[in-house]
Design a protein around this motif. Structure first.
Motif, PDB file in Angstrom:
ATOM      1  N   MET A   1     -12.951  11.051  -1.241  1.00  0.00           N
ATOM      2  CA  MET A   1     -12.457  10.034  -2.160  1.00  0.00           C
ATOM      3  C   MET A   1     -12.987   8.677  -1.691  1.00  0.00           C
ATOM      4  O   MET A   1     -12.799   8.295  -0.547  1.00  0.00           O
ATOM      5  N   LYS A   2     -13.655   7.980  -2.580  1.00  0.00           N
ATOM      6  CA  LYS A   2     -14.203   6.669  -2.251  1.00  0.00           C
ATOM      7  C   LYS A   2     -13.088   5.624  -2.183  1.00  0.00           C
ATOM      8  O   LYS A   2     -13.015   4.834  -1.256  1.00  0.00           O
ATOM      9  N   ARG A   3     -12.249   5.637  -3.179  1.00  0.00           N
ATOM     10  CA  ARG A   3     -11.125   4.693  -3.223  1.00  0.00           C
ATOM     11  C   ARG A   3     -10.101   5.196  -4.222  1.00  0.00           C
ATOM     12  O   ARG A   3     -10.344   6.148  -4.955  1.00  0.00           O
ATOM     13  N   ILE A   4      -8.985   4.517  -4.265  1.00  0.00           N
ATOM     14  CA  ILE A   4      -7.937   4.830  -5.231  1.00  0.00           C
ATOM     15  C   ILE A   4      -7.699   3.564  -6.039  1.00  0.00           C
ATOM     16  O   ILE A   4      -7.448   2.500  -5.461  1.00  0.00           O
ATOM     17  N   ASN A   5      -7.822   3.669  -7.353  1.00  0.00           N
ATOM     18  CA  ASN A   5      -7.472   2.545  -8.217  1.00  0.00           C
ATOM     19  C   ASN A   5      -6.002   2.669  -8.588  1.00  0.00           C
ATOM     20  O   ASN A   5      -5.507   3.764  -8.859  1.00  0.00           O
ATOM     21  N   ILE A   6      -5.327   1.549  -8.604  1.00  0.00           N
ATOM     22  CA  ILE A   6      -3.919   1.474  -8.966  1.00  0.00           C
ATOM     23  C   ILE A   6      -3.801   0.541 -10.160  1.00  0.00           C
ATOM     24  O   ILE A   6      -4.230  -0.612 -10.097  1.00  0.00           O
ATOM     25  N   LEU A   7      -3.272   1.043 -11.254  1.00  0.00           N
ATOM     26  CA  LEU A   7      -2.946   0.189 -12.393  1.00  0.00           C
ATOM     27  C   LEU A   7      -1.458  -0.090 -12.321  1.00  0.00           C
ATOM     28  O   LEU A   7      -0.640   0.829 -12.331  1.00  0.00           O
ATOM     29  N   TYR A   8      -1.118  -1.350 -12.234  1.00  0.00           N
ATOM     30  CA  TYR A   8       0.265  -1.765 -12.005  1.00  0.00           C
ATOM     31  C   TYR A   8       0.570  -2.948 -12.898  1.00  0.00           C
ATOM     32  O   TYR A   8      -0.088  -3.993 -12.796  1.00  0.00           O
ATOM     33  N   ALA A   9       1.523  -2.769 -13.794  1.00  0.00           N
ATOM     34  CA  ALA A   9       1.926  -3.844 -14.707  1.00  0.00           C
ATOM     35  C   ALA A   9       0.723  -4.446 -15.433  1.00  0.00           C
ATOM     36  O   ALA A   9       0.621  -5.656 -15.603  1.00  0.00           O
ATOM     37  N   GLY A  10      -0.222  -3.576 -15.827  1.00  0.00           N
ATOM     38  CA  GLY A  10      -1.370  -4.023 -16.595  1.00  0.00           C
ATOM     39  C   GLY A  10      -2.515  -4.610 -15.793  1.00  0.00           C
ATOM     40  O   GLY A  10      -3.511  -5.038 -16.370  1.00  0.00           O
ATOM     41  N   LYS A  11      -2.419  -4.635 -14.462  1.00  0.00           N
ATOM     42  CA  LYS A  11      -3.487  -5.182 -13.621  1.00  0.00           C
ATOM     43  C   LYS A  11      -4.030  -4.093 -12.703  1.00  0.00           C
ATOM     44  O   LYS A  11      -3.313  -3.170 -12.336  1.00  0.00           O
ATOM     45  N   GLN A  12      -5.299  -4.223 -12.317  1.00  0.00           N
ATOM     46  CA  GLN A  12      -5.921  -3.218 -11.463  1.00  0.00           C
ATOM     47  C   GLN A  12      -5.995  -3.684 -10.020  1.00  0.00           C
ATOM     48  O   GLN A  12      -6.384  -4.821  -9.739  1.00  0.00           O
ATOM     49  N   TYR A  13      -5.651  -2.772  -9.128  1.00  0.00           N
ATOM     50  CA  TYR A  13      -5.739  -2.973  -7.686  1.00  0.00           C
ATOM     51  C   TYR A  13      -6.446  -1.764  -7.109  1.00  0.00           C
ATOM     52  O   TYR A  13      -6.714  -0.802  -7.814  1.00  0.00           O
ATOM     53  N   SER A  14      -6.749  -1.783  -5.808  1.00  0.00           N
ATOM     54  CA  SER A  14      -7.385  -0.623  -5.198  1.00  0.00           C
ATOM     55  C   SER A  14      -6.863  -0.406  -3.784  1.00  0.00           C
ATOM     56  O   SER A  14      -6.308  -1.309  -3.155  1.00  0.00           O
ATOM     57  N   ILE A  15      -7.064   0.826  -3.316  1.00  0.00           N
ATOM     58  CA  ILE A  15      -6.712   1.219  -1.959  1.00  0.00           C
ATOM     59  C   ILE A  15      -7.887   2.033  -1.440  1.00  0.00           C
ATOM     60  O   ILE A  15      -8.430   2.868  -2.154  1.00  0.00           O
ATOM     61  N   SER A  16      -8.282   1.809  -0.196  1.00  0.00           N
ATOM     62  CA  SER A  16      -9.322   2.637   0.399  1.00  0.00           C
ATOM     63  C   SER A  16      -8.818   3.189   1.727  1.00  0.00           C
ATOM     64  O   SER A  16      -7.858   2.682   2.302  1.00  0.00           O
ATOM     65  N   GLY A  17      -9.458   4.256   2.162  1.00  0.00           N
ATOM     66  CA  GLY A  17      -9.106   4.842   3.450  1.00  0.00           C
ATOM     67  C   GLY A  17      -7.835   5.670   3.450  1.00  0.00           C
ATOM     68  O   GLY A  17      -7.285   5.956   4.512  1.00  0.00           O
ATOM     69  N   ARG A  18      -7.345   6.032   2.274  1.00  0.00           N
ATOM     70  CA  ARG A  18      -6.137   6.853   2.175  1.00  0.00           C
ATOM     71  C   ARG A  18      -6.366   7.989   1.203  1.00  0.00           C
ATOM     72  O   ARG A  18      -7.209   7.908   0.321  1.00  0.00           O
ATOM     73  N   ASP A  19      -5.588   9.033   1.335  1.00  0.00           N
ATOM     74  CA  ASP A  19      -5.651  10.195   0.464  1.00  0.00           C
ATOM     75  C   ASP A  19      -4.804   9.945  -0.782  1.00  0.00           C
ATOM     76  O   ASP A  19      -3.693   9.402  -0.689  1.00  0.00           O
ATOM     77  N   VAL A  20      -5.320  10.343  -1.948  1.00  0.00           N
ATOM     78  CA  VAL A  20      -4.613  10.098  -3.200  1.00  0.00           C
ATOM     79  C   VAL A  20      -3.243  10.783  -3.216  1.00  0.00           C
ATOM     80  O   VAL A  20      -2.263  10.205  -3.697  1.00  0.00           O
ATOM     81  N   GLU A  21      -3.150  11.983  -2.683  1.00  0.00           N
ATOM     82  CA  GLU A  21      -1.855  12.682  -2.665  1.00  0.00           C
ATOM     83  C   GLU A  21      -0.852  11.973  -1.751  1.00  0.00           C
ATOM     84  O   GLU A  21       0.338  11.934  -2.054  1.00  0.00           O
ATOM     85  N   GLU A  22      -1.322  11.407  -0.664  1.00  0.00           N
ATOM     86  CA  GLU A  22      -0.458  10.640   0.246  1.00  0.00           C
ATOM     87  C   GLU A  22       0.119   9.411  -0.457  1.00  0.00           C
ATOM     88  O   GLU A  22       1.306   9.098  -0.334  1.00  0.00           O
ATOM     89  N   VAL A  23      -0.722   8.721  -1.211  1.00  0.00           N
ATOM     90  CA  VAL A  23      -0.277   7.529  -1.943  1.00  0.00           C
ATOM     91  C   VAL A  23       0.728   7.919  -3.027  1.00  0.00           C
ATOM     92  O   VAL A  23       1.768   7.268  -3.192  1.00  0.00           O
ATOM     93  N   LYS A  24       0.447   8.998  -3.748  1.00  0.00           N
ATOM     94  CA  LYS A  24       1.380   9.457  -4.783  1.00  0.00           C
ATOM     95  C   LYS A  24       2.732   9.830  -4.171  1.00  0.00           C
ATOM     96  O   LYS A  24       3.781   9.514  -4.746  1.00  0.00           O
ATOM     97  N   GLU A  25       2.716  10.466  -3.026  1.00  0.00           N
ATOM     98  CA  GLU A  25       3.968  10.835  -2.356  1.00  0.00           C
ATOM     99  C   GLU A  25       4.738   9.592  -1.914  1.00  0.00           C
ATOM    100  O   GLU A  25       5.961   9.525  -2.033  1.00  0.00           O
ATOM    101  N   GLU A  26       4.036   8.587  -1.398  1.00  0.00           N
ATOM    102  CA  GLU A  26       4.696   7.335  -0.998  1.00  0.00           C
ATOM    103  C   GLU A  26       5.372   6.674  -2.201  1.00  0.00           C
ATOM    104  O   GLU A  26       6.511   6.206  -2.115  1.00  0.00           O
ATOM    105  N   ILE A  27       4.686   6.656  -3.338  1.00  0.00           N
ATOM    106  CA  ILE A  27       5.248   6.067  -4.553  1.00  0.00           C
ATOM    107  C   ILE A  27       6.451   6.878  -5.029  1.00  0.00           C
ATOM    108  O   ILE A  27       7.502   6.328  -5.352  1.00  0.00           O
ATOM    109  N   ARG A  28       6.295   8.206  -5.067  1.00  0.00           N
ATOM    110  CA  ARG A  28       7.396   9.072  -5.506  1.00  0.00           C
ATOM    111  C   ARG A  28       8.628   8.880  -4.640  1.00  0.00           C
ATOM    112  O   ARG A  28       9.736   8.725  -5.144  1.00  0.00           O
TER     113      ARG A  28
END
Length: 70
Positions: A1-28
């Motif tokens: 995975m190169k990066r993770i894009n996050i769409l939040y309240a209509g704006k785009q952000y990004s995360i790198s160096g993390r696993d997408v499933e890890e980020v989803k679990e943190e949010i959940r």
């Protein structure tokens, strides 16, 4: 995975160096406990500029994994 894009309240952000499933679990976990917490993200592209977005129930957030080939 190169990066993770996050769409939040209509704006785009990004995360790198993390696993997408890890980020989803943190949010959940943050939403499930109903105790607001913060997720560290990058604003824009290129040079890192930190932003913290609030995770709590009822906030629209989308997680998009971007492969190195995309």
């Amino acid at each position: 995975m190169k990066r993770i894009n996050i769409l939040y309240a209509g704006k785009q952000y990004s995360i790198s160096g993390r696993d997408v499933e890890e980020v989803k679990e943190e949010i959940r976990s943050a939403v499930e406990t109903a105790i607001p917490s913060w997720l560290e993200v990058n604003v824009g592209e290129g040079r890192y500029k930190r932003a913290d977005i609030l995770l709590s129930p009822g906030i629209d957030i989308t997680v998009i994994g971007i492969d190195a080939d995309d």
